[in-house]
Scaffold this active site. Structure first.
Site, PDB file in Angstrom:
ATOM      1  N   ASP A  70       1.039  -1.381  -0.155  1.00 54.15           N
ATOM      2  CA  ASP A  70       0.089   0.041  -0.486  1.00 54.15           C
ATOM      3  C   ASP A  70       0.385   1.180  -0.040  1.00 54.15           C
ATOM      4  O   ASP A  70       0.154   2.323  -0.539  1.00 54.15           O
ATOM      5  CB  ASP A  70      -1.341   0.087   1.038  1.00 54.15           C
ATOM      6  N   ASP A 480       3.362   1.003  13.148  1.00 55.46           N
ATOM      7  CA  ASP A 480       2.440  -0.257  13.074  1.00 55.46           C
ATOM      8  C   ASP A 480       2.822  -1.458  14.042  1.00 55.46           C
ATOM      9  O   ASP A 480       2.511  -2.274  14.319  1.00 55.46           O
ATOM     10  CB  ASP A 480       1.666  -1.098  12.120  1.00 55.46           C
TER      11      ASP A 480
END
Length: 887
Positions: A70, A480
């Site tokens: 992404d 993350d």
């Protein structure tokens, strides 16, 4: 794991072009000579770390596969090493958004061709439009066509697809589904030009959250996949039957039976859902569709699977569970091309207790699951999972049943069975790419083995970096997955930072004179936002939050580790002695300031906010604004104090509409001097001084001499060396940079999706900067060694790296290397050198910036080429008239 990464600054820069070879570097401003160096670039291995929303196998060539991410570019599978090769490292600073890949297509007619639709955000966060990149050498080099709209590789709905598709019968025809109401687009010249399909009837209408004023969740997710029925055409002619998926719950699937001239909504189709995928089994005449009530990749509460008979128009609900029993949507979808009738799907949004994978061998008539409950909460798994190659995937967790660690996955929107091998399946998750090579054990009652198949694919966003003078060479703060302590850059660490485990680490620091003391801060849904270590980051314990903390912010450790200053999100700047069991509010400094420590005086701390520099001399209790003026007015700034010298501070940052550059203070920030030879700078870091230099080496991500890149200075910024080249740019590198205090020339570079990059110089002597260039007819003398390595090979093409080492006793001032190909190979593109080829004979010569090669040093270049029949390596190389040893 929500990967909605937003750059900390809006980079309103002019769009640049991808290039395969570095241009000659311009002279720096203010009399500065801008040199360049040859570096070797690698990743500090983490292996994965982010969402893999797409996996694409070529349908006509075995072992040719690609993965898209992404925000971290695209990758090609290398079967011989079972690793992934990055393909978009050449994306530069101005085009940083093109590291987000919304779709990818591999040409089954000509497997050398591959296409990528790129762009990260469709709202204002990304300053540039999207583009379609096309390659004729499997991604080794690219050409680009800019689009008149944006694409969203990191937008909601990015796991649907593929939006980009090549006509399997006439590969000059491509289709692209656009977001934001921009419709369906077509190219008839192999992706060179694109035009909107004016008669396509539906641009989509689904948005995740219409109330979102940022434009992120309120964007129309548009047209989400294109699928050709290869049976509906003949080779060389455009395929007649095309299916298109649209983000519209009432009108999700359209078909053309006349090669796109007209389009019709498929009659009788399900409503109330979005079709995430449409996969065609042409042999049996079935179009399979995976439906969810949301666009993904995180959400999804209900879902169904359907089968459409292309010949009769019959719709059959083949859902493996009743709709009422789903708490997830379906997305991952694949068929076994070797065993028609075998179909698999994923429950992509089943976060707890685990994802689910479904398999049918009778075209969806009956299904089995990857795991079942025996007696709740106990599970029976059809698989075993081995993460020994990437052990941090357990996340240090010890969950209660039915949850297990490591998980089978989450955000599992990419799922593909190898079209040539029924035993191999790959699927993407929010943190890695898993695979198996004994999948058919599922059908015989055995357990298939799931392992990470992710080596080489590095997909972390880096917020901060530190390289202490002793202990581990690298500590990282990541989005993350928190961060890592690397004791060996070539190996995956055994575990990420735990106790506590932050979802994102925003800042970290160590005590300069006591590097065993380390502090980190970060984001966590519930729990403390600060942690401490007394063993150089190997083990951690949680600190105590002051009232009001909502996020990590920035943190600084005193030079001796006796105290800390913390600027968290949600409240003002705080200070504490010891390990943060009790915090007090700092005065004289605004909330949200960036904080750093002096690296010599344990009571001196610094801060910056909105153009003002602040100084504390009492351990962070009180700050005072300095008289320094002319600093950047915004908060896109990073600054650091030099180890070993009190009050020596460097500050980088700014924006194109105001002050922007690199500043230096020698009086603890009372005054700053702007370097006239640095046009823009976004980071600053320090490393081991060069041989004979009295000042530590500086590193920055900057624009110098009109060139954007990673730069090094060994003379306090008087001259600069660009250490990267146009093939190694990695998009946006503005978050953090640091040199290594123990290894001259080594630099650690943050990226926004390609992990931690580190570079090592060929100038092992540690000589000063500012040199470069060679004669027009170089005649170096002395011994030489050549290493010629084929790094990738495919049908008709290959890529090679050449390293030329000066094993003599004197430096070369210019070089010219010659060899002959034994099998008639032809060079198609070469970088980091000039070259000429006549027949089988090749001569490669230095360019202006890498002509000087010290004794004991090396210089490298690479190229792509074509071959047929055989691709034998050259056996003899000459440096001028000198025969080199081959290694």
């Amino acid at each position: 794991m929500r990967r909605t990464r937003v750059l900390t600054a809006v980079l309103a820069l002019a769009a640049g072009l991808l290039a395969g070879t570095p241009p000659a570097l311009a002279a720096g401003t203010a009399g500065t000579t801008l040199a360049a160096d040859t570096y070797t670039w690698k990743n500090a291995r983490i292996d994965g770390g982010g969402f893999v929303p797409g996996i694409v196998f070529n349908r006509t060539e075995k072992n040719l596969a690609y993965a898209r991410t992404d925000i971290g570019g695209a990758y090609r599978w290398q079967e011989s090493t079972k690793t992934w090769t990055p393909l978009l490292d050449s994306v530069g600073w101005a085009d940083w958004g093109h590291t987000g890949v919304v779709s990818l297509a591999s040409d089954s007619v000509d497997p050398n061709k591959v296409y990528a639709a790129v762009g990260t955000y469709t709202n204002s966060w990304d300053p540039t439009n999207g583009a379609v990149l096309r390659s004729a050498d499997r991604g080794a080099s690219w050409q680009k066509t800019d689009l008149p709209f944006k694409l969203g590789g990191n937008m909601p709905g990015r796991g649907m697809g593929e939006r980009l598709a090549i006509d399997p019968n006439k590969d000059s025809v491509l289709y692209l589904g656009a977001p934001s109401g921009k419709g369906l687009w077509r190219s008839t010249d192999s992706g060179v030009t694109w035009s909107q399909v004016a008669n396509f009837p539906n641009v989509g209408n689904y948005v995740q959250d219409p109330t979102d004023t940022s434009g992120y969740a309120s964007d129309n997710q548009g047209i989400v996949w294109v699928t050709f029925d290869e049976a509906g055409g003949t080779s060389g002619g455009a395929t007649k039957t095309i299916y298109v998926g649209v983000a519209d719950k009432d009108n999700a699937v359209y078909r053309s039976t006349d090669a796109g001239a007209t389009w019709t909504r498929l009659a009788g189709q399900p409503t109330g859902y979005l079709a995430h995928k449409g996969v065609l089994d042409a042999k049996n005449g079935y179009l399979y569709l995976a439906y969810s009530d949301k666009g993904g990749p995180y959400d999804g509460g209900k879902g169904q699977l359907w089968r459409y008979a292309t010949a009769t128009g019959t719709w059959t609900n083949i859902s493996p569970v009743a709709e009422a029993d789903t708490y997830y949507g379906f997305s991952g979808l694949t068929v076994d091309r070797q065993r028609p009738g075998t179909v698999m799907a994923t429950a992509y949004s089943s976060w707890w207790p685990d994802t689910q994978i479904f398999r049918s061998t009778d075209s969806g008539g009956t299904w089995t699951k990857a795991w079942d409950y025996t007696s709740y909460p106990n599970r029976s798994n059809r698989y075993t999972i081995d993460v020994s190659a990437t052990p941090w995937l357990t996340f240090g967790a010890n969950p209660s049943p039915p949850e297990q660690t490591p998980k089978l996955g989450w955000m599992t929107e990419a799922l593909e069975i190898d079209p040539f091998n029924s035993d191999r399946m790959m699927y993407g998750t929010g943190a890695t790419l898993y695979g198996t090579e004994d999948l058919t054990k599922w059908d015989s009652g055995g357990q298939f083995t799931v392992k990470p198949m992710v080596q080489g694919l590095e997909e972390t966003a880096v917020n901060d970096l530190a390289s202490p003078p002793s202990g581990a060479p690298l500590l990282s703060a990541l989005g993350d997955i928190g961060g890592f302590r690397h004791t060996d850059l070539t190996k995956v660490p055994s575990m990420l930072f735990t106790s506590p485990t932050f979802t994102t680490t925003t800042s970290l620091d160590f005590a300069e004179s006591n590097p065993n003391t380390v502090v980190r801060v970060g984001d966590l849904d519930s729990g403390p936002h600060i942690a401490f270590s007394t063993d150089n980051g190997a083990n951690w314990f949680a600190g105590t939050d002051p009232s009001g903390v909502s996020g990590g912010g920035t943190v600084a450790a005193a030079s001796d580790g006796s105290r800390f200053v913390w600027s968290p999100a949600g409240t003002g700047v705080q200070y504490a002695t010891g390990f943060g069991s009790s915090w007090s509010a700092s005065s004289g400094i605004p909330s949200g300031a960036i904080v750093e420590s002096d690296r010599v005086d344990p009571k001196t701390f610094y801060g910056f906010k909105s153009g003002k520099f602040y100084v504390s001399s009492d351990g962070g209790a009180t700050f005072a604004a300095s008289w320094a003026t002319g600093l950047p007015s915004g908060d896109s700034v990073r600054f650091k104090a030099l180890p070993g010298t009190k009050g020596d501070v460097w500050l980088a940052g700014g924006a194109t509409d105001g002050a922007y550059g690199l500043w230096h203070s020698t009086d603890s920030g009372a005054t700053f001097t702007k370097l006239s030879n640095v046009e823009q700078a976004d980071t600053i870091g320090f490393g081991k001084a060069a041989t004979g230099a009295s000042y530590q080496t500086l590193y920055t991500s900057a624009k110098i001499g009109g060139v954007r890149g990673i730069f090094r200075s060994t003379d306090k910024g008087a001259t600069w060396t660009r250490v990267n080249d146009d093939a190694h740019q990695w998009g946006w590198t503005g978050a953090a940079i640091t040199g290594d205090p123990r290894v001259y020339g080594r630099v650690y570079v943050s990226t926004n999706g390609r992990g931690v990059i580190y570079g090592d110089t060929s100038d092992t002597s540690g000589g000063g900067d500012g040199g470069g260039g060679g004669g027009t007819d170089p005649t170096p003398t002395g011994a030489c060694t050549v290493t010629y390595k084929i790094t990738n090979q495919w049908s008709g093409g290959f890529q090679a790296d050449v390293q030329l080492s000066n094993t003599g006793s004197t430096a070369w001032n210019g070089w010219s290397l010659g060899w002959s190909f034994a099998d008639g190979q032809k060079i198609t593109q070469l970088w980091n050198a000039d070259y000429a080829q006549s027949g089988t004979a090749v001569t490669a010569k230095n360019v202006t910036w890498n002509g000087t090669v010290a004794a004991g040093s090396s210089v490298g270049f690479g190229f792509t080429g074509s071959w047929s029949g055989a691709n034998t390596k050259p056996t003899a190389f000459k440096l001028g008239d000198q025969t080199c040893t081959t290694a």
